[in-house]
Design a protein around this motif. Structure first.
Motif, PDB file in Angstrom:
ATOM      1  N   ASP A  32       0.831  -1.199   0.000  1.00 29.30           N
ATOM      2  CA  ASP A  32       0.000   0.000   0.000  1.00 29.30           C
ATOM      3  C   ASP A  32       0.872   1.258   0.000  1.00 29.30           C
ATOM      4  OD1 ASP A  32      -2.355   1.410  -0.067  1.00 29.30           O
ATOM      5  OD2 ASP A  32      -2.910   1.025   2.009  1.00 29.30           O
ATOM      6  N   TYR A  33       0.227   2.431  -0.016  1.00 30.83           N
ATOM      7  CA  TYR A  33       0.953   3.702   0.004  1.00 30.83           C
ATOM      8  C   TYR A  33       1.798   3.797   1.267  1.00 30.83           C
ATOM      9  CZ  TYR A  33       1.950   8.656  -0.343  1.00 30.83           C
ATOM     10  OH  TYR A  33       2.600   9.856  -0.422  1.00 30.83           O
ATOM     11  N   SER A  34       2.920   4.480   1.184  1.00 30.51           N
ATOM     12  CA  SER A  34       3.923   4.470   2.251  1.00 30.51           C
ATOM     13  C   SER A  34       3.400   4.867   3.628  1.00 30.51           C
ATOM     14  CB  SER A  34       5.089   5.387   1.865  1.00 30.51           C
ATOM     15  OG  SER A  34       4.645   6.724   1.694  1.00 30.51           O
ATOM     16  N   THR A  35       2.551   5.883   3.691  1.00 30.70           N
ATOM     17  CA  THR A  35       2.003   6.311   4.981  1.00 30.70           C
ATOM     18  C   THR A  35       0.544   5.916   5.146  1.00 30.70           C
ATOM     19  OG1 THR A  35       1.413   8.490   4.078  1.00 30.70           O
ATOM     20  CG2 THR A  35       3.585   8.288   5.129  1.00 30.70           C
ATOM     21  N   GLY A  36      -0.024   5.267   4.146  1.00 28.27           N
ATOM     22  CA  GLY A  36      -1.444   4.943   4.153  1.00 28.27           C
ATOM     23  C   GLY A  36      -1.946   4.193   5.376  1.00 28.27           C
ATOM     24  N   SER A  62      -7.216   6.968   5.005  1.00 28.40           N
ATOM     25  CA  SER A  62      -6.310   6.078   4.281  1.00 28.40           C
ATOM     26  C   SER A  62      -6.155   4.733   4.997  1.00 28.40           C
ATOM     27  CB  SER A  62      -4.943   6.730   4.098  1.00 28.40           C
ATOM     28  OG  SER A  62      -4.332   6.987   5.352  1.00 28.40           O
ATOM     29  N   PHE A  63      -6.197   4.769   6.335  1.00 26.63           N
ATOM     30  CA  PHE A  63      -6.117   3.527   7.108  1.00 26.63           C
ATOM     31  C   PHE A  63      -7.350   2.675   6.845  1.00 26.63           C
ATOM     32  CE2 PHE A  63      -7.338   1.239  11.012  1.00 26.63           C
ATOM     33  CZ  PHE A  63      -6.254   0.391  11.140  1.00 26.63           C
ATOM     34  N   ASP A  64      -8.517   3.310   6.856  1.00 21.54           N
ATOM     35  CA  ASP A  64      -9.751   2.578   6.591  1.00 21.54           C
ATOM     36  C   ASP A  64      -9.747   1.980   5.187  1.00 21.54           C
ATOM     37  OD1 ASP A  64     -10.625   3.297   9.101  1.00 21.54           O
ATOM     38  OD2 ASP A  64     -11.851   4.973   8.402  1.00 21.54           O
ATOM     39  N   ALA A  86      -0.186   9.566  10.468  1.00 13.31           N
ATOM     40  CA  ALA A  86       0.675  10.149   9.436  1.00 13.31           C
ATOM     41  C   ALA A  86      -0.116  10.944   8.422  1.00 13.31           C
ATOM     42  CB  ALA A  86       1.459   9.052   8.721  1.00 13.31           C
ATOM     43  N   ASN A  87      -1.447  10.785   8.446  1.00 12.46           N
ATOM     44  CA  ASN A  87      -2.271  11.395   7.408  1.00 12.46           C
ATOM     45  C   ASN A  87      -3.362  12.318   7.942  1.00 12.46           C
ATOM     46  OD1 ASN A  87      -1.270   9.863   4.889  1.00 12.46           O
ATOM     47  ND2 ASN A  87      -1.637   8.238   6.368  1.00 12.46           N
TER      48      ASN A  87
END
Length: 283
Positions: free
Chosen positions: A105-109, A120-122, A114-115
């Protein structure tokens, strides 16, 4: 029946079984953390997006061949994208029968802090099971691994995390939990191995004023991996996918030579990969 014929048949069956295990269709899904540096001019990987393959899949393919394996390796990668993007826009390319799939997945997702929120976590948590359903519908025996990415020194340098250890803890928690909760094959500790390389004095952490080690595993942007970082990642995937000891690979394999690793450093990284694989308890 000739008395030796059953023995010969068993030998042939064993050979064919081993060959089948080695000749697997393997897919890497991700973004620049998978394809950088690209192209690396090694490997025979198929890019499903018709680009120039490189990075981790290409190095992995070279290592697999050096270890006596014969995989067919494909990659579907787009810079800066999430697993949700691949599921929603690249489905026709990846909806096939694969033996092994690696998801990144995306680096900080996967890290909410981080976001500035959980969106993005969900998305990460929602699309790991969706992709599993997609792949298992084509091959119920597919083995799916999550690619635990690394803490970004540039993010630490911007003050979003105090240390790379703090950021890595978030990534480790997210990837390990997703692998366990979705009953995947497991997760591959790439980021943890980068951190271990720093702690063991093998590599430098750009986010500190000190020089912890001589090897550069992050690129000049302090964000992506270097060719050496991609080599470490590929060693881990080789060890995990084939349940093999990376230390058994020739230290002067074509990938190590191509990225100008000394025999000594190559051996050290093979040992590091093996060590870190033993520390990770899979679901």
């Amino acid at each position: 029946m000739h008395p030796l014929r059953p023995v010969r048949l068993l030998a042939i069956s064993a050979f064919l079984f081993t060959a089948c295990l080695q000749a697997q269709n393997i897919l890497f899904v991700g973004n620049s953390f998978t394809f950088v540096p690209s192209p690396l001019d090694i490997g025979t990987v198929t890019d499903l997006n018709a680009g120039k393959p490189g990075g981790v899949p290409a190095i992995f393919e070279v290592l697999a061949v050096a270890g006596g394996k014969t995989p067919t390796v494909s990659m579907e990668t787009v810079g800066g994208k999430t697993l949700q993007f691949h599921y929603e826009t690249k489905r026709e390319l990846i909806d096939k029968a694969w033996d092994i799939v690696i998801l990144q997945d995306y680096s900080t997702g996967p890290i909410p802090e981080a976001n500035g929120g959980t969106k993005s976590f969900d998305s990460f948590r929602a699309h790991v099971p969706k992709l599993k359903e997609l792949f298992t519908a084509q091959n119920p025996k597919v083995k799916i691994w999550l690619y635990e990415t690394w803490a970004r020194p540039d993010v630490v340098m911007k003050g979003r995390f105090a240390t790379i250890e703090d950021m890595q803890a978030g990534l480790r928690s997210a990837y390990s939990a997703a692998a366990k909760d979705n009953a995947l094959q497991g997760w591959v500790p790439v980021g943890d191995t980068f951190l271990a390389a720093v702690k063991q004095g093998l590599a430098d952490n750009p986010a500190t004023p000190d020089s912890e080690g001589p090897l550069k595993i992050w690129g000049k942007d302090n964000y992506h991996q270097s060719a050496i970082g991609a080599y470490i990642s590929a060693l881990l995937f080789y060890g995990r996918i084939y349940d093999a000891d990376p230390r058994d690979l020739p230290s002067d394999n074509a990938a190590a030579v191509r990225i100008k690793l000394s025999t000594e450093d190559s051996k050290k990284l093979q040992a590091l990969a093996w060590e870190q694989l033993q520390l990770v308890k899979q679901p």
